[in-house]
Design an enzyme around this catalytic site. Structure first.
Site, PDB file in Angstrom:
ATOM      1  CG  ASP A 296      32.133  74.616  62.159  1.00 31.09           C
ATOM      2  OD1 ASP A 296      31.460  74.343  63.161  1.00 31.09           O
ATOM      3  OD2 ASP A 296      31.799  74.299  61.001  1.00 31.09           O
TER       4      ASP A 296
ATOM      5  CG  ASP B  80      29.743  68.332  62.043  1.00 37.39           C
ATOM      6  OD1 ASP B  80      30.327  67.289  61.730  1.00 37.39           O
ATOM      7  OD2 ASP B  80      29.081  68.458  63.084  1.00 37.39           O
TER       8      ASP B  80
ATOM      9  CG  ASP C  26      30.710  74.897  57.266  1.00 37.90           C
ATOM     10  OD1 ASP C  26      30.731  75.109  58.492  1.00 37.90           O
ATOM     11  OD2 ASP C  26      29.879  74.142  56.732  1.00 37.90           O
TER      12      ASP C  26
END
Length: 186
Positions: free
Chosen positions: A8, A10, A138
């Site tokens: 991922d 961001d 995240d």
């Protein structure tokens, strides 16, 4: 052994929170002059499920009765004007990515996470299988995406939503970018 590690962006590889907050506030000011700025910490809580939901949540928080789809063009324009003002790799990330030294790629698909289509397409394009892949993310959305695709999920402690990620139960939790290289041995 893992043949593929997918990241991922961001909140996992880069900290883009301040640029996202700046763009969000600039877009709100553009479509509704005089709107008070939303604190960075609040905007961070709205991130993780795409730009439309970020705008929708921000409009709701600001008490603005506007359609998110009408505000999205302003958000994208404001974000393109400042997307690299403060966005940076997380500390240790450049070294961790260098240690992995694996081929990486990205592409666009119509479906958004947690739909596994994009991840499965990437796995197939790179000649791997879900059993040989890790998704590093995240957020709980990243965990749900990995589960839906049948890949293992490593959650990062330094991202935008570490509590949500932990609650979603990733296969492994990483405390620092230095731990990324160990995924290829797992």
């Amino acid at each position: 052994m893992a043949r593929l590690v997918v990241f991922d962006l961001d909140g996992t590889l880069v900290d883009s929170s301040r640029d996202l907050a700046s763009a969000t506030n600039a877009a709100l000011a553009r479509v509704a002059p005089g709107t008070p700025a939303i604190p960075v910490e609040t905007v961070i809580g709205f991130v993780g499920e795409g730009a439309r939901l970020l705008v929708e949540r921000s409009l709701r928080h600001a008490g603005l009765a506007l359609e998110p789809d009408d505000v999205l063009p302003a958000f994208f324009e404001c974000y393109s004007e400042r997307l690299l003002e403060t966005t940076r790799l997380y500390p240790g990330m450049a070294e961790a990515l260098g240690a992995l030294a694996a081929a990486r790629g990205a592409g666009d698909v119509a479906q958004r996470k947690p739909d596994p289509a994009g991840l499965l397409q990437l796995v197939a394009e790179l000649g791997s299988s879900p059993e040989e892949a890790w998704l590093v993310g995240d957020s709980a959305v990243d965990v749900r995406t990995g589960r839906a695709a049948g890949v293992r999920v490593a959650g990062v402690a330094w991202g935008l939503d570490p509590a949500g990620m932990r609650a979603a139960g990733p296969d492994r939790q990483l405390a620092s970018p230095a731990e990324l290289a160990a995924l290829v041995a797992a």
